[in-house]
Scaffold this motif. Structure first.
Motif, PDB file in Angstrom:
ATOM      1  N   PRO A   1      -7.166   7.932 -26.719  1.00  0.00           N
ATOM      2  CA  PRO A   1      -7.573   7.053 -27.810  1.00  0.00           C
ATOM      3  C   PRO A   1      -6.906   5.697 -27.669  1.00  0.00           C
ATOM      4  N   LYS A   2      -7.629   4.664 -27.994  1.00  0.00           N
ATOM      5  CA  LYS A   2      -7.118   3.313 -27.830  1.00  0.00           C
ATOM      6  C   LYS A   2      -6.420   2.809 -29.085  1.00  0.00           C
ATOM      7  N   LEU A   3      -6.487   3.576 -30.165  1.00  0.00           N
ATOM      8  CA  LEU A   3      -5.900   3.129 -31.417  1.00  0.00           C
ATOM      9  C   LEU A   3      -4.883   4.159 -31.891  1.00  0.00           C
ATOM     10  N   ILE A   4      -3.642   3.720 -32.026  1.00  0.00           N
ATOM     11  CA  ILE A   4      -2.585   4.579 -32.561  1.00  0.00           C
ATOM     12  C   ILE A   4      -2.168   3.989 -33.902  1.00  0.00           C
ATOM     13  N   ILE A   5      -2.292   4.786 -34.944  1.00  0.00           N
ATOM     14  CA  ILE A   5      -1.964   4.342 -36.301  1.00  0.00           C
ATOM     15  C   ILE A   5      -0.668   5.029 -36.699  1.00  0.00           C
TER      16      ILE A   5
ATOM     17  N   PHE B   1     -10.579  -3.738 -33.849  1.00  0.00           N
ATOM     18  CA  PHE B   1     -10.580  -2.586 -32.962  1.00  0.00           C
ATOM     19  C   PHE B   1     -11.972  -1.974 -32.857  1.00  0.00           C
ATOM     20  N   LEU B   2     -12.689  -1.937 -33.981  1.00  0.00           N
ATOM     21  CA  LEU B   2     -14.044  -1.395 -33.972  1.00  0.00           C
ATOM     22  C   LEU B   2     -14.986  -2.280 -33.165  1.00  0.00           C
ATOM     23  N   LEU B   3     -14.766  -3.592 -33.214  1.00  0.00           N
ATOM     24  CA  LEU B   3     -15.598  -4.504 -32.427  1.00  0.00           C
ATOM     25  C   LEU B   3     -15.354  -4.336 -30.921  1.00  0.00           C
ATOM     26  N   LYS B   4     -14.143  -3.908 -30.550  1.00  0.00           N
ATOM     27  CA  LYS B   4     -13.835  -3.647 -29.143  1.00  0.00           C
ATOM     28  C   LYS B   4     -14.381  -2.304 -28.666  1.00  0.00           C
ATOM     29  N   GLY B   5     -14.941  -1.525 -29.562  1.00  0.00           N
ATOM     30  CA  GLY B   5     -15.534  -0.246 -29.178  1.00  0.00           C
ATOM     31  C   GLY B   5     -14.643   0.962 -29.389  1.00  0.00           C
ATOM     32  N   VAL B   6     -13.559   0.810 -30.129  1.00  0.00           N
ATOM     33  CA  VAL B   6     -12.682   1.945 -30.400  1.00  0.00           C
ATOM     34  C   VAL B   6     -13.385   2.870 -31.397  1.00  0.00           C
TER      35      VAL B   6
END
Length: 127
Positions: A56-60, A87-92
């Protein structure tokens, strides 16, 4: 002198048959239970890999003081949807939530509820 025979004691308690008791218990538990779903948040297991082979490219990260960090960038929970947009615009499409420190369970559930209503497809919970 008068001798009397020992009398047999008669059972005072009348026992209901076992099948009647079981039926009454079954009826009680059926009427007193609810059949609602308890799992409101669908979470994946972090580390249970998929066939995609990408992490995953997003760590919260959620800290105990309530600060949410998206890949290290601080954000407040109320502005989470605005912070997710780049992040959503980058495709995550997937994210991993990592609680840090002594995070209260309610804060974690609130964050997961907000993420459920976001445009992310999958959210995993990690330690």
């Amino acid at each position: 002198m008068r001798l009397s025979k020992a009398r047999k004691k008669r059972s005072i308690v009348g026992l209901t048959s076992l099948i009647d008791v079981i039926f009454l218990l079954l009826l009680f538990f059926m009427l007193s239970s609810t059949f609602s779903q308890y799992s409101q948040l669908d979470l994946g297991v972090s580390g249970a890999g998929s066939a995609r082979g990408s992490m995953p490219k997003l760590i919260i990260a959620l800290s105990d003081d309530g600060i949410v960090r998206l890949n290290g960038q601080p954000s407040s929970p109320s502005e989470l949807e605005l912070a997710l947009e780049p992040f959503l615009l980058k495709g995550v499409k997937t994210a991993v939530v990592v609680p840090r420190g002594d995070v209260k369970l309610q804060k974690l559930v609130d964050l997961l509820g907000r993420l459920k209503h976001s445009k992310l497809e999958a959210v995993s919970l990690s330690n």
